[in-house]
Design an enzyme around this catalytic site. Sequence first.
Site, short mmCIF file in Angstrom:
data_model
loop_
_atom_site.label_atom_id
_atom_site.label_comp_id
_atom_site.label_asym_id
_atom_site.label_seq_id
_atom_site.Cartn_x
_atom_site.Cartn_y
_atom_site.Cartn_z
N ASP A 1 -0.81 -4.07 -8.10
CA ASP A 1 -1.26 -3.81 -6.94
C ASP A 1 -2.04 -2.46 -6.87
O ASP A 1 -2.06 -1.75 -7.70
CB ASP A 1 0.31 -3.35 -6.17
CG ASP A 1 0.10 -3.43 -4.61
OD1 ASP A 1 -1.18 -3.67 -4.15
OD2 ASP A 1 1.27 -3.58 -3.94
N GLU B 1 2.31 -8.97 5.68
CA GLU B 1 2.75 -7.70 5.43
C GLU B 1 2.32 -6.72 6.07
O GLU B 1 2.83 -5.47 6.44
CB GLU B 1 2.65 -7.30 3.93
CG GLU B 1 1.36 -7.14 3.60
CD GLU B 1 1.14 -6.68 2.02
OE1 GLU B 1 0.49 -5.76 1.75
OE2 GLU B 1 1.95 -7.17 1.25
#
Length: 872
Positions: free
Chosen positions: A373, A428
């Site tokens: 990420d 998200e």
Amino acid sequence: MQLLSIILSLTLTATVPAPLREPAPLREPGSWSVTGPGGAVTARLGLDDAGRLSFGVDRQGAVVLAPAPIGLTTTAADLSAGLSFLGRGNRTVRERYTRTTGKQLERDVTLTESTFRFDRDGTRLDVVVRVSGEGAAYRYVLPASATITGEASSYSLPVDAPAWLLPYTPNYEESRVPTTAGPAAAGDYGFPSLFRVRSNYALLTESDVDGRYDGGRLTHAPGSGAYTVSLADPLITSAGPLSTPWRVAVVGDLATVTGSMLVDDLAPASRLSDTSWVRPGMVAWSWLSEHSSPADPDRQKQYIDFAARNGWPFVLIDEGWSDAWVPEVVRYARARGVDVLLWLRWTDLDTEQERATRLPQLRSWGVAGVKVDFMDSDSQERFRWYDEILAATAAQHLMVNFHGATIPRGIQRTWPHVMTMEAVRGAEQFTTRAATNTIFPYTRNVPGGMDYTPVTWAVTDRDTTDAHEVALALVYESGWTHLADKPETYESHPLALRTLSRLPTTWDESRLLSGAPGQETVIARRHGDRWYVGGISALPAHTVPAGLGMLGDGRYLAETLTDGDHGLERTSRIVRRGDTLSVPVAGNGGFVTVLCAYTGSASCDEPVRQVPATTLALSGGPESVKAVFTLPAGGPLRSVRLEPRAPRGWSTTGAPVTAATLRGGESITGTWTFTPGPDVPPGPVDLPIAATFTFAGDPGYPDSPGAQRVHVEQVVHTLVPPPDPTGTPDVSALPFLTESNGYGPVERDRSNGEADGGDGNPLTMRGTVYDTGLGMHAPGEVTVWLGGACDGFSARVGIDDEVTSPGSVDFQVLGDGVPLAASGVVRSADPPAALTADVTGVRILTLRATDGGDGKNFDHADWALARLSCAA
């Protein structure tokens, strides 16, 4: 088969045109065309009287992209003007390859290629053009090293062309904007960008980007239809000959654009000769619905149990997991037929040393893949990192999901262990709009897998129906589909769960049946002999006609999940090829239809994979470990193998124990010894023994390539001790046996700082600076070896001055797991506290910082002057 496909591709694409005799440079203008197989798409390359190049694309005789300037500049030459034509070479390229993920696993495509050679004052520039039935692309080739300063590459659209554009950020997570080519706001737009030009569409993007270049984007000045390519870096360096990325224009109707694999066709062939370890599938994921759950091993086991019950092959444990418990949770999961994926920051793997240490460790635990990420960059430096991490993960047989990432540019063909990438404003973001959802299939999802993290009731700010949410798992393509809600939520929607547990995530073919960006998408996908039709809508309630001309002979059972008057409902009917499936769709709704060959059954449901429960009991120590593997009931198990798995540097004695069949109530037993080699580092170590098997009823049973062997593992815990400490050593100078920290690593002789190692400040409390000690973030803990050689510990403990808000920590000292001393709760306003402990006879010392009972925010815990008193 994969290797043979690669060899065939290399053989078939190696056709080289006859050598050209380079003529003298031609100063006059020129115009050339390259037409793809079938004649539908033609690329046009032009050279005007000022030596400036242009590129355009026609489809079926109509201009889609009008000629627009192209070229590039280097520190040595301006290759966007003053060019002279040298010659042209032609060839036909056939690409045949197999994907591990995607909307079409087997690909066989033919492209027309022409290489145009130009010169400016002795500096050579080649422009390579490729055209297929799905669009056209070009790239620049420089025969020698160069430093690129920019490109003149551009596209020309009609000013009134409808457009669906993404305001550029390097993580590609902004909202897409429906607009018009000319009046669109000035600024940068991310690839892929979609335009409608009368009856055709043009999707602009790029392919084959790696560390030799950087990622591009489109820049627009308002009022015109011109879009130029901008680069992420002011300078791009190349140490040798350079082939730039492909500038790609997918052109055609919406079905052509949505189904296009031109980006993959232009990418380099797979760099993996063996992809048998690469597995797509559904993933249970807890972070979105309950942020704190990745830090809770017991809750993760509940997700694992849920995945096992429903045949989902993976669980992703996101931010918050700990080295202290992940190995045991991985063992728990694998015994149930579920593999674990782990989240990491890219900065955890941004050095060669980190990759060489961390990735083999994860693989030794049995982790199947990683979610990496926060890369958030299209720079050449970051693409060089992508090159490094892809090679390193492939070497460890770790699959990859990139988040906070760039878009796919052919990466999933070249590196088939990349399962999916984010680069989308997904669930998200906690805001879901049907109109936005219906744009993604025509834009972001075209070049590769899209990790939208769909199907969540936890996102309450949404205008989508329940059936729309379920359909996202089919309409969106992603090799790993991370389903984003809780087990309890899915179980409260049994019809949704029943559908999700039977959806594949890879496809033999995909077809757009109907739709338009921002309005609706209806897609048919085939996996094996079954078809799946899914639709998502942003329109008012209506009936969707889905033509079934793609079906084979015979009758099919069509089971459809839709929104009903009282929640989700499921209906069925018998259909044939050529029938039209009329599905009532609610406003902003959706549907999923499963079509299987009709055999008289009332359902298309297939058995969900259920791994038989087994036990593996270990006894003894490293010198003699006894293992008993038992199938208490059920079965039978086949091809059972029980054996030790020696860690690196260790050896074992004793042969594996095998059994062709193991029936309910039966066991197999083995005994082995483990011996450390001279180079084994000190510290705790797990000595594993594993049983593997296949079982009746498993897909691919018993040992075909499709069979997934179940792995049941237990470990004996032991310790390779370091030398006993002597004198009065600082704890920060001793090796840590174990380490955990609430944020980033535990720092030696510095404060905790931020997420990276070594980024702390001098240890400072109430204005006093301390030279030595440990910087933690609660909850944090380290253990060190004393070996019974010390009798005293002392430190000054408190909250570091670097925090911007008050923190609170309870500092605790333990000897061999027994509490010896504690500070009580120390707050930022308190002066450093003296903490001492009698450690006589202690073998393992634990220093622990808890959060004081009010959460871990700002709990930067300093163990200043942490020292021991030991024997001389």
